[in-house]
Design a protein around this motif. Structure first.
Motif, mmCIF file in Angstrom:
data_model
loop_
_atom_site.group_PDB
_atom_site.id
_atom_site.type_symbol
_atom_site.label_atom_id
_atom_site.label_comp_id
_atom_site.label_asym_id
_atom_site.label_seq_id
_atom_site.Cartn_x
_atom_site.Cartn_y
_atom_site.Cartn_z
ATOM 1 N N ILE A 175 -29.847 27.400 -4.360
ATOM 2 C CA ILE A 175 -29.108 26.155 -4.096
ATOM 3 C C ILE A 175 -29.062 25.891 -2.590
ATOM 4 C CG2 ILE A 175 -26.835 25.054 -4.165
ATOM 5 C CD1 ILE A 175 -26.300 26.519 -6.795
ATOM 6 N N ILE A 176 -29.381 24.669 -2.204
ATOM 7 C CA ILE A 176 -29.257 24.264 -0.794
ATOM 8 C C ILE A 176 -27.971 23.443 -0.666
ATOM 9 C CG2 ILE A 176 -30.285 22.916 1.080
ATOM 10 C CD1 ILE A 176 -33.023 23.389 -0.196
ATOM 11 N N ASP A 177 -27.051 23.933 0.160
ATOM 12 C CA ASP A 177 -25.816 23.170 0.395
ATOM 13 C C ASP A 177 -26.104 21.993 1.319
ATOM 14 O OD1 ASP A 177 -24.138 24.822 -1.137
ATOM 15 O OD2 ASP A 177 -24.033 26.285 0.489
ATOM 16 N N THR A 178 -25.392 20.900 1.094
ATOM 17 C CA THR A 178 -25.575 19.717 1.945
ATOM 18 C C THR A 178 -24.198 19.172 2.349
ATOM 19 O OG1 THR A 178 -25.397 17.884 0.386
ATOM 20 C CG2 THR A 178 -27.447 19.126 0.331
ATOM 21 N N PRO A 179 -24.152 18.322 3.355
ATOM 22 C CA PRO A 179 -22.850 17.721 3.720
ATOM 23 C C PRO A 179 -22.357 16.754 2.644
ATOM 24 C CG PRO A 179 -24.521 17.367 5.442
ATOM 25 C CD PRO A 179 -25.235 17.892 4.254
ATOM 26 N N TYR A 180 -23.222 16.447 1.661
ATOM 27 C CA TYR A 180 -22.871 15.424 0.670
ATOM 28 C C TYR A 180 -22.564 16.004 -0.715
ATOM 29 C CZ TYR A 180 -25.186 12.835 4.351
ATOM 30 O OH TYR A 180 -25.556 12.340 5.574
ATOM 31 N N ASP A 181 -22.347 17.311 -0.778
ATOM 32 C CA ASP A 181 -22.168 17.948 -2.089
ATOM 33 C C ASP A 181 -20.959 17.423 -2.854
ATOM 34 O OD1 ASP A 181 -24.435 19.423 -1.882
ATOM 35 O OD2 ASP A 181 -23.457 21.180 -1.033
ATOM 36 N N ARG A 182 -19.917 17.029 -2.154
ATOM 37 C CA ARG A 182 -18.706 16.555 -2.830
ATOM 38 C C ARG A 182 -18.615 15.030 -2.859
ATOM 39 N NH1 ARG A 182 -14.127 19.953 -3.386
ATOM 40 N NH2 ARG A 182 -14.755 22.115 -3.262
ATOM 41 N N MET A 183 -19.650 14.400 -2.380
ATOM 42 C CA MET A 183 -19.578 12.939 -2.287
ATOM 43 C C MET A 183 -19.827 12.295 -3.659
ATOM 44 S SD MET A 183 -21.479 10.528 0.447
ATOM 45 C CE MET A 183 -23.061 10.492 -0.349
ATOM 46 N N CYS A 184 -19.069 11.244 -3.929
ATOM 47 C CA CYS A 184 -19.217 10.489 -5.177
ATOM 48 C C CYS A 184 -20.591 9.806 -5.205
ATOM 49 C CB CYS A 184 -18.117 9.431 -5.228
ATOM 50 S SG CYS A 184 -18.243 8.323 -6.638
ATOM 51 N N CYS A 185 -21.168 9.666 -6.400
ATOM 52 C CA CYS A 185 -22.463 8.990 -6.525
ATOM 53 C C CYS A 185 -22.330 7.486 -6.239
ATOM 54 C CB CYS A 185 -23.047 9.204 -7.922
ATOM 55 S SG CYS A 185 -22.083 8.433 -9.242
ATOM 56 N N GLY A 186 -21.114 6.962 -6.398
ATOM 57 C CA GLY A 186 -20.881 5.538 -6.111
ATOM 58 C C GLY A 186 -20.942 4.645 -7.338
ATOM 59 N N LEU A 187 -20.961 5.251 -8.521
ATOM 60 C CA LEU A 187 -21.124 4.459 -9.752
ATOM 61 C C LEU A 187 -20.073 3.363 -9.895
ATOM 62 C CD1 LEU A 187 -22.498 4.067 -12.578
ATOM 63 C CD2 LEU A 187 -20.838 5.683 -13.456
ATOM 64 N N LEU A 188 -18.814 3.735 -9.792
ATOM 65 C CA LEU A 188 -17.764 2.722 -9.989
ATOM 66 C C LEU A 188 -17.651 1.784 -8.798
ATOM 67 C CD1 LEU A 188 -15.039 4.791 -11.811
ATOM 68 C CD2 LEU A 188 -16.370 2.899 -12.717
ATOM 69 N N LEU A 189 -17.947 2.322 -7.622
ATOM 70 C CA LEU A 189 -17.893 1.500 -6.410
ATOM 71 C C LEU A 189 -18.896 0.346 -6.493
ATOM 72 C CD1 LEU A 189 -16.581 1.329 -3.586
ATOM 73 C CD2 LEU A 189 -18.411 2.797 -2.730
ATOM 74 N N TYR A 190 -19.954 0.557 -7.295
ATOM 75 C CA TYR A 190 -21.003 -0.466 -7.417
ATOM 76 C C TYR A 190 -20.428 -1.801 -7.885
ATOM 77 C CZ TYR A 190 -25.525 -2.560 -8.594
ATOM 78 O OH TYR A 190 -26.620 -3.392 -8.646
ATOM 79 N N LEU A 191 -19.348 -1.742 -8.649
ATOM 80 C CA LEU A 191 -18.773 -2.989 -9.159
ATOM 81 C C LEU A 191 -18.143 -3.830 -8.055
ATOM 82 C CD1 LEU A 191 -17.087 -1.598 -12.414
ATOM 83 C CD2 LEU A 191 -19.241 -2.842 -12.234
ATOM 84 N N SER A 192 -17.585 -3.165 -7.042
ATOM 85 C CA SER A 192 -16.853 -3.931 -6.031
ATOM 86 C C SER A 192 -17.529 -3.967 -4.659
ATOM 87 C CB SER A 192 -15.441 -3.364 -5.868
ATOM 88 O OG SER A 192 -15.520 -2.012 -5.491
ATOM 89 N N ASP A 193 -18.295 -2.933 -4.314
ATOM 90 C CA ASP A 193 -18.905 -2.863 -2.981
ATOM 91 C C ASP A 193 -20.327 -2.313 -3.121
ATOM 92 O OD1 ASP A 193 -19.676 -2.429 -0.386
ATOM 93 O OD2 ASP A 193 -17.897 -1.266 0.194
ATOM 94 N N PRO A 194 -21.260 -3.145 -3.591
ATOM 95 C CA PRO A 194 -22.596 -2.630 -3.908
ATOM 96 C C PRO A 194 -23.325 -2.018 -2.715
ATOM 97 C CG PRO A 194 -22.555 -5.033 -4.001
ATOM 98 C CD PRO A 194 -21.141 -4.582 -3.875
ATOM 99 N N TYR A 195 -23.139 -2.575 -1.522
ATOM 100 C CA TYR A 195 -23.861 -2.056 -0.357
ATOM 101 C C TYR A 195 -23.480 -0.592 -0.102
ATOM 102 C CZ TYR A 195 -25.524 -1.225 4.340
ATOM 103 O OH TYR A 195 -26.148 -0.659 5.417
#
Lengths: 284, 115
Positions: A175-195
């Motif tokens: 496994i390669i750890d990244t700074p984005y491991d805990r970041m949300c994929c953005g699925l729900l955010l797509y409804l309100s802030d697509p960018y």
């Protein structure tokens, strides 16, 4: 008690290879595993809870009642479905008024919840069988990977994230750890802030993976896959950028490690990023 | 990267607007004293809500997906409400009994939202 696998909306339509691989793995491990039949949308808590929490409770309860009628434990691999079922069950367990409200409607369709049902994440089932998994590995997966559990998998503690990592490592994957491991994929955010959803969530992670040593991105959640797949297509159609590192479901890697061939579960079909390089590396 | 429009999202929003019978912006020109209100169903989620009302799930199955499922070694139609229609009819009954369609102003004959 038997397990009733909850397909959800995304898996049967957008990732049939993961559905097939999941059933191959469950059968290989000799789990009492079948479909939970007649299921509906989980129902998406991010949308329905925001519109009306009681409606979410009511519509989610139909799936719980189906599981109770079929005498199975609901098993979810999508974190969104898991959270919806798990939290709905907790709420009606702890609030008799809500249980009464739900049953008043369910009785109109011949169903009832007597709180005999239970909800589990697929990772829990796999982790309970980790020794069996290790004994069944005939083809260690010698690759490097970045993983994405999804934020709903972290909502109720560190249990699921730890299980996810343990299972991945047990297959021989680095496994390669990244700074984005805990970041949300953005699925729900797509409804309100697509960018932000596209370019500052899933897109950011995909860009990082492309530049890294990782051979692929490993995921478990169908909701997250829906978002990653959408973002891959948006980058391609709107930016002319094509990602090369594939997005692979944990069940696919388990199936490969058990000796199944990619064609046993249709690994090559219907993907936004071809897994051919990964397959060649794993099979060779 | 400069913040810019996501065309796929714009298309989704457009689909939601097309599912709406009365456009408040147009009405406010005809009736300037009429107060605008915020409908319960935002335009961006209307396509998904409509599918939820009509098939009980967010994504439909078409012949192409059926063929791919078969190639993956699965039944052409999954044993969800796609196949077991009784579940869908039961869900529709609950949605109607609980007044959800009325509250979201969904016309089941026209398969559109009033607002």
């Amino acid at each position: 008690m038997k397990y009733g696998y909850f397909l959800g909306c995304v898996m049967p339509v957008k990732m049939p290879w993961a559905e097939k691989a999941t059933f191959l793995v469950a059968k290989h491990l000799n789990l009492p595993f079948d479909y939970l039949k007649g299921t509906l949308c989980c129902i998406r808590p991010g949308v329905w809870k925001a519109i009306n929490p009681d409606w979410w409770l009511l519509l989610t309860s139909q799936n719980l009642a189906l599981a109770e009628k079929q005498e199975v434990i609901i098993v979810d691999s999508c974190n969104g479905c898991y959270i919806s079922h798990y939290e709905c069950l907790e709420e009606i367990k702890n609030n008799p008024q809500k249980l009464l409200m739900v049953n008043n409607y369910l009785e109109k369709i011949g169903l009832k919840i007597e709180l005999k049902v239970d909800v589990k994440h697929f990772l829990e089932i796999l982790y309970e069988n980790l020794d069996k998994i290790k004994k069944n590995i005939v083809r260690p997966i010698k690759i490097k990977a970045i993983r994405h559990l999804g934020c709903h998998g972290r909502k109720h503690g560190e249990k699921l994230p730890n299980y996810f990592d343990e299972i991945i490592k047990s297959l021989g994957i680095e496994i390669i750890d990244t700074p984005y491991d805990r970041m949300c994929c953005g699925l729900l955010l797509y409804l309100s802030d697509p960018y932000t959803s596209v370019y500052k969530r899933a897109g950011l992670k995909l860009e990082y993976i492309e530049k890294s040593d990782a051979d692929c991105l490993i995921f478990i959640c169908s909701g997250c896959y829906d978002q990653f797949d959408r973002v891959v297509r948006i980058y391609k159609d709107e930016k002319g950028i094509e990602f090369k590192k594939p997005i692979i479901h944990l069940s696919e890697l388990l199936a490969l490690s058990f000796g199944y061939k990619p064609e046993d579960f249709g690994m090559m079909y219907y993907r936004s990023i071809s897994p051919i390089n990964l397959i060649n590396k794993v099979i060779s | 990267m400069k913040e810019e429009k996501v065309k796929a999202w714009e298309k989704l929003l457009e689909s939601g607007i097309k599912l709406t019978i009365f456009n408040q912006n147009e009405e406010s020109q005809l009736y300037p004293l009429r107060k605008l209100f915020r409908p319960s169903a935002p335009n961006i989620v209307k396509p998904a809500l409509q599918r939820d009302f009509e098939i009980g799930l967010v994504y439909p199955i078409d012949k192409n997906i059926e063929e791919i499922r078969e190639k993956c070694g699965l039944d052409r139609i999954p044993p969800t409400a796609h196949l077991i229609k009784e579940s869908l009819y039961n869900k529709i009954k609950i949605i109607e009994e609980a007044g959800i369609k009325d509250e979201l102003m969904y016309d089941k004959e026209k398969k559109k939202f009033y607002y």
